[in-house]
Design a protein around this motif. Structure first.
Motif, PDB file in Angstrom:
ATOM      1  N   ASN A  70       0.825  -1.211   0.000  1.00  0.00           N
ATOM      2  CA  ASN A  70       0.000   0.000   0.000  1.00  0.00           C
ATOM      3  C   ASN A  70       0.857   1.258   0.000  1.00  0.00           C
ATOM      4  O   ASN A  70       0.516   2.260  -0.647  1.00  0.00           O
ATOM      5  CB  ASN A  70      -0.938   0.002   1.205  1.00  0.00           C
ATOM      6  CG  ASN A  70      -2.014  -1.067   1.100  1.00  0.00           C
ATOM      7  OD1 ASN A  70      -2.363  -1.497   0.005  1.00  0.00           O
ATOM      8  ND2 ASN A  70      -2.525  -1.512   2.234  1.00  0.00           N
ATOM      9  N   ALA A  71       1.970   1.221   0.725  1.00  0.00           N
ATOM     10  CA  ALA A  71       2.857   2.384   0.784  1.00  0.00           C
ATOM     11  C   ALA A  71       3.500   2.668  -0.568  1.00  0.00           C
ATOM     12  O   ALA A  71       3.736   3.823  -0.931  1.00  0.00           O
ATOM     13  CB  ALA A  71       3.939   2.160   1.840  1.00  0.00           C
ATOM     14  N   LEU A  72       3.761   1.621  -1.333  1.00  0.00           N
ATOM     15  CA  LEU A  72       4.457   1.782  -2.612  1.00  0.00           C
ATOM     16  C   LEU A  72       3.539   2.200  -3.752  1.00  0.00           C
ATOM     17  O   LEU A  72       3.990   2.854  -4.702  1.00  0.00           O
ATOM     18  CB  LEU A  72       5.165   0.475  -2.982  1.00  0.00           C
ATOM     19  CG  LEU A  72       6.385   0.125  -2.124  1.00  0.00           C
ATOM     20  CD1 LEU A  72       6.820  -1.315  -2.370  1.00  0.00           C
ATOM     21  CD2 LEU A  72       7.535   1.084  -2.396  1.00  0.00           C
ATOM     22  N   VAL A  73       2.267   1.816  -3.690  1.00  0.00           N
ATOM     23  CA  VAL A  73       1.370   2.096  -4.821  1.00  0.00           C
ATOM     24  C   VAL A  73       0.397   3.247  -4.558  1.00  0.00           C
ATOM     25  O   VAL A  73      -0.342   3.631  -5.462  1.00  0.00           O
ATOM     26  CB  VAL A  73       0.569   0.833  -5.224  1.00  0.00           C
ATOM     27  CG1 VAL A  73       1.501  -0.305  -5.569  1.00  0.00           C
ATOM     28  CG2 VAL A  73      -0.413   0.421  -4.122  1.00  0.00           C
ATOM     29  N   ARG A  74       0.383   3.804  -3.357  1.00  0.00           N
ATOM     30  CA  ARG A  74      -0.585   4.852  -3.059  1.00  0.00           C
ATOM     31  C   ARG A  74      -0.317   6.097  -3.907  1.00  0.00           C
ATOM     32  O   ARG A  74       0.788   6.314  -4.425  1.00  0.00           O
ATOM     33  CB  ARG A  74      -0.560   5.210  -1.579  1.00  0.00           C
ATOM     34  CG  ARG A  74       0.735   5.770  -1.063  1.00  0.00           C
ATOM     35  CD  ARG A  74       0.737   5.815   0.451  1.00  0.00           C
ATOM     36  NE  ARG A  74       2.016   6.280   0.968  1.00  0.00           N
ATOM     37  CZ  ARG A  74       2.411   6.108   2.224  1.00  0.00           C
ATOM     38  NH1 ARG A  74       1.616   5.496   3.095  1.00  0.00           N
ATOM     39  NH2 ARG A  74       3.576   6.560   2.625  1.00  0.00           N
ATOM     40  N   LYS A  75      -1.348   6.914  -4.068  1.00  0.00           N
ATOM     41  CA  LYS A  75      -1.288   8.066  -4.959  1.00  0.00           C
ATOM     42  C   LYS A  75      -0.172   9.032  -4.573  1.00  0.00           C
ATOM     43  O   LYS A  75       0.492   9.606  -5.447  1.00  0.00           O
ATOM     44  CB  LYS A  75      -2.636   8.797  -4.943  1.00  0.00           C
ATOM     45  CG  LYS A  75      -2.840   9.735  -6.116  1.00  0.00           C
ATOM     46  CD  LYS A  75      -3.016   8.975  -7.422  1.00  0.00           C
ATOM     47  CE  LYS A  75      -4.341   8.242  -7.460  1.00  0.00           C
ATOM     48  NZ  LYS A  75      -4.544   7.525  -8.746  1.00  0.00           N
ATOM     49  N   GLU A  76       0.066   9.202  -3.275  1.00  0.00           N
ATOM     50  CA  GLU A  76       1.116  10.122  -2.843  1.00  0.00           C
ATOM     51  C   GLU A  76       2.490   9.672  -3.328  1.00  0.00           C
ATOM     52  O   GLU A  76       3.330  10.499  -3.702  1.00  0.00           O
ATOM     53  CB  GLU A  76       1.128  10.243  -1.318  1.00  0.00           C
ATOM     54  CG  GLU A  76      -0.093  10.915  -0.728  1.00  0.00           C
ATOM     55  CD  GLU A  76      -1.189   9.922  -0.372  1.00  0.00           C
ATOM     56  OE1 GLU A  76      -2.061  10.289   0.438  1.00  0.00           O
ATOM     57  OE2 GLU A  76      -1.174   8.781  -0.902  1.00  0.00           O
ATOM     58  N   THR A  77       2.728   8.359  -3.314  1.00  0.00           N
ATOM     59  CA  THR A  77       4.015   7.838  -3.775  1.00  0.00           C
ATOM     60  C   THR A  77       4.158   8.027  -5.274  1.00  0.00           C
ATOM     61  O   THR A  77       5.222   8.442  -5.761  1.00  0.00           O
ATOM     62  CB  THR A  77       4.150   6.351  -3.416  1.00  0.00           C
ATOM     63  OG1 THR A  77       3.979   6.189  -2.010  1.00  0.00           O
ATOM     64  CG2 THR A  77       5.515   5.818  -3.818  1.00  0.00           C
ATOM     65  N   CYS A  78       3.099   7.733  -6.024  1.00  0.00           N
ATOM     66  CA  CYS A  78       3.129   7.943  -7.475  1.00  0.00           C
ATOM     67  C   CYS A  78       3.410   9.411  -7.795  1.00  0.00           C
ATOM     68  O   CYS A  78       4.194   9.727  -8.704  1.00  0.00           O
ATOM     69  CB  CYS A  78       1.812   7.512  -8.099  1.00  0.00           C
ATOM     70  SG  CYS A  78       1.512   5.732  -8.073  1.00  0.00           S
ATOM     71  N   ALA A  79       2.786  10.319  -7.063  1.00  0.00           N
ATOM     72  CA  ALA A  79       3.002  11.744  -7.291  1.00  0.00           C
ATOM     73  C   ALA A  79       4.433  12.147  -6.955  1.00  0.00           C
ATOM     74  O   ALA A  79       5.036  12.975  -7.658  1.00  0.00           O
ATOM     75  CB  ALA A  79       2.017  12.561  -6.456  1.00  0.00           C
ATOM     76  N   ALA A  80       4.992  11.576  -5.897  1.00  0.00           N
ATOM     77  CA  ALA A  80       6.373  11.895  -5.523  1.00  0.00           C
ATOM     78  C   ALA A  80       7.343  11.447  -6.614  1.00  0.00           C
ATOM     79  O   ALA A  80       8.285  12.167  -6.960  1.00  0.00           O
ATOM     80  CB  ALA A  80       6.723  11.217  -4.198  1.00  0.00           C
ATOM     81  N   VAL A  81       7.115  10.257  -7.171  1.00  0.00           N
ATOM     82  CA  VAL A  81       7.953   9.778  -8.275  1.00  0.00           C
ATOM     83  C   VAL A  81       7.793  10.698  -9.484  1.00  0.00           C
ATOM     84  O   VAL A  81       8.771  11.043 -10.155  1.00  0.00           O
ATOM     85  CB  VAL A  81       7.598   8.322  -8.640  1.00  0.00           C
ATOM     86  CG1 VAL A  81       8.332   7.881  -9.905  1.00  0.00           C
ATOM     87  CG2 VAL A  81       7.929   7.384  -7.489  1.00  0.00           C
ATOM     88  N   ALA A  82       6.550  11.099  -9.766  1.00  0.00           N
ATOM     89  CA  ALA A  82       6.293  12.005 -10.887  1.00  0.00           C
ATOM     90  C   ALA A  82       7.074  13.306 -10.730  1.00  0.00           C
ATOM     91  O   ALA A  82       7.623  13.838 -11.705  1.00  0.00           O
ATOM     92  CB  ALA A  82       4.795  12.285 -10.996  1.00  0.00           C
ATOM     93  N   ARG A  83       7.122  13.822  -9.510  1.00  0.00           N
ATOM     94  CA  ARG A  83       7.866  15.068  -9.283  1.00  0.00           C
ATOM     95  C   ARG A  83       9.358  14.862  -9.531  1.00  0.00           C
ATOM     96  O   ARG A  83      10.041  15.758 -10.046  1.00  0.00           O
ATOM     97  CB  ARG A  83       7.637  15.573  -7.857  1.00  0.00           C
ATOM     98  CG  ARG A  83       6.224  16.075  -7.597  1.00  0.00           C
ATOM     99  CD  ARG A  83       6.106  16.745  -6.241  1.00  0.00           C
ATOM    100  NE  ARG A  83       4.714  17.058  -5.932  1.00  0.00           N
ATOM    101  CZ  ARG A  83       3.929  16.280  -5.210  1.00  0.00           C
ATOM    102  NH1 ARG A  83       4.392  15.148  -4.686  1.00  0.00           N
ATOM    103  NH2 ARG A  83       2.673  16.617  -4.986  1.00  0.00           N
ATOM    104  N   GLU A  84       9.884  13.708  -9.158  1.00  0.00           N
ATOM    105  CA  GLU A  84      11.307  13.438  -9.317  1.00  0.00           C
ATOM    106  C   GLU A  84      11.729  13.435 -10.778  1.00  0.00           C
ATOM    107  O   GLU A  84      12.880  13.760 -11.096  1.00  0.00           O
ATOM    108  CB  GLU A  84      11.656  12.114  -8.655  1.00  0.00           C
ATOM    109  CG  GLU A  84      11.600  12.175  -7.132  1.00  0.00           C
ATOM    110  CD  GLU A  84      11.725  10.813  -6.481  1.00  0.00           C
ATOM    111  OE1 GLU A  84      11.904   9.804  -7.201  1.00  0.00           O
ATOM    112  OE2 GLU A  84      11.644  10.743  -5.238  1.00  0.00           O
ATOM    113  N   ILE A  85      10.828  13.054 -11.683  1.00  0.00           N
ATOM    114  CA  ILE A  85      11.159  13.050 -13.111  1.00  0.00           C
ATOM    115  C   ILE A  85      10.509  14.237 -13.833  1.00  0.00           C
ATOM    116  O   ILE A  85      10.462  14.271 -15.057  1.00  0.00           O
ATOM    117  CB  ILE A  85      10.762  11.719 -13.780  1.00  0.00           C
ATOM    118  CG1 ILE A  85       9.272  11.415 -13.602  1.00  0.00           C
ATOM    119  CG2 ILE A  85      11.611  10.584 -13.233  1.00  0.00           C
ATOM    120  CD1 ILE A  85       8.805  10.176 -14.356  1.00  0.00           C
ATOM    121  N   ASP A  86      10.026  15.199 -13.056  1.00  0.00           N
ATOM    122  CA  ASP A  86       9.434  16.438 -13.571  1.00  0.00           C
ATOM    123  C   ASP A  86       8.325  16.167 -14.583  1.00  0.00           C
ATOM    124  O   ASP A  86       8.273  16.796 -15.645  1.00  0.00           O
ATOM    125  CB  ASP A  86      10.524  17.323 -14.188  1.00  0.00           C
ATOM    126  CG  ASP A  86      10.097  18.788 -14.286  1.00  0.00           C
ATOM    127  OD1 ASP A  86       9.095  19.152 -13.645  1.00  0.00           O
ATOM    128  OD2 ASP A  86      10.763  19.553 -15.001  1.00  0.00           O
TER     129      ASP A  86
END
Length: 228
Positions: A77-93
């Motif tokens: 749940n920690a790896l697939v939650r929306k907040e994690t996806c958004a954090a990864v998205a920010r890292e790759i701009d």
């Protein structure tokens, strides 16, 4: 169809060379700008969520062959939650190449957690459809790698842990009180105070009430554990 220079640079950050560039463009097109001739990313988001889930389930089983389902579920749940996806998205701009309607652009859509998280899932689906499961798996494992390694700490639900701490001592469940809200409407900051009826309390600020509550609970737990 050819990708713009900006899109090619994003594909490079993503780590996938698209044979079908239209898939990437679709994955980055928000519903606020869709039209009869331009498909938005909602269907790809649906698929990408499932692809991400499968990759993460496999990765967690491989990382800890002795873990029980009760241990694996919160990590997943920690790896697939929306907040994690958004954090990864920010890292790759990802926000820089997100295609938005005027109203979403004016309201700060490129920084919105929900939009970024949804688009990240859609991009995973685009890679899957373009290059197959192994290509999608490689992208996900590269982008999520450090998080998979440290997921045990991330999986800890601070609000649940604080509630369990209180119940074990005969206290009522913690209360979460919004003490401040600042920032513009498109990027608000919430300050939440976690309180126990025994008098202990701690405060935290984040971009959503949920995040602020979790952070406040974590801060209060840390204070209780250290006695400070």
């Amino acid at each position: 169809m050819k990708l713009s220079g900006e899109m090619r640079a994003f594909a490079g950050r993503l780590g996938h060379d698209f044979a079908r560039p239209a898939l990437l463009i679709e994955a980055l097109t928000h519903s606020s700008i869709s039209s009869p001739g331009r498909t938005d990313n909602q269907r790809l988001e649906f698929l990408g969520d499932r692809v991400l889930g499968l990759v993460m389930a496999e990765a967690l089983l491989e990382a800890d062959s002795a873990a029980a389902e009760g241990q694996l579920a919160p990590r997943f749940n920690a790896l697939v939650r929306k907040e994690t996806c958004a954090a990864v998205a920010r890292e790759i701009d990802l926000g820089a190449v997100l295609k938005l309607g005027r109203s979403e652009m004016l309201s700060g859509g490129r920084r919105k957690e929900a939009l970024l998280g949804d688009a990240m899932e859609a991009v995973i689906a685009a890679v899957y459809l373009d290059g197959g499961y192994e290509a999608a798996r490689a992208v996900v494992l590269r982008l999520w790698g450090a998080r998979i390694a440290s997921v045990e700490a991330d999986a800890r639900d601070a609000k649940t842990s604080l509630q369990e701490w209180a119940q074990a001592r005969g206290l009522t469940p913690p209360a979460y009180v919004e003490t401040d809200r600042s920032g513009p409407d498109h990027a608000p900051q919430f300050t939440i105070e976690a309180r126990l009826d025994s008098g202990e309390r701690a405060e935290a600020t984040a971009g959503s009430k949920r995040q602020a509550e979790q952070a406040a609970a974590g801060a209060l737990l840390a204070r209780l554990e250290t006695g400070t």
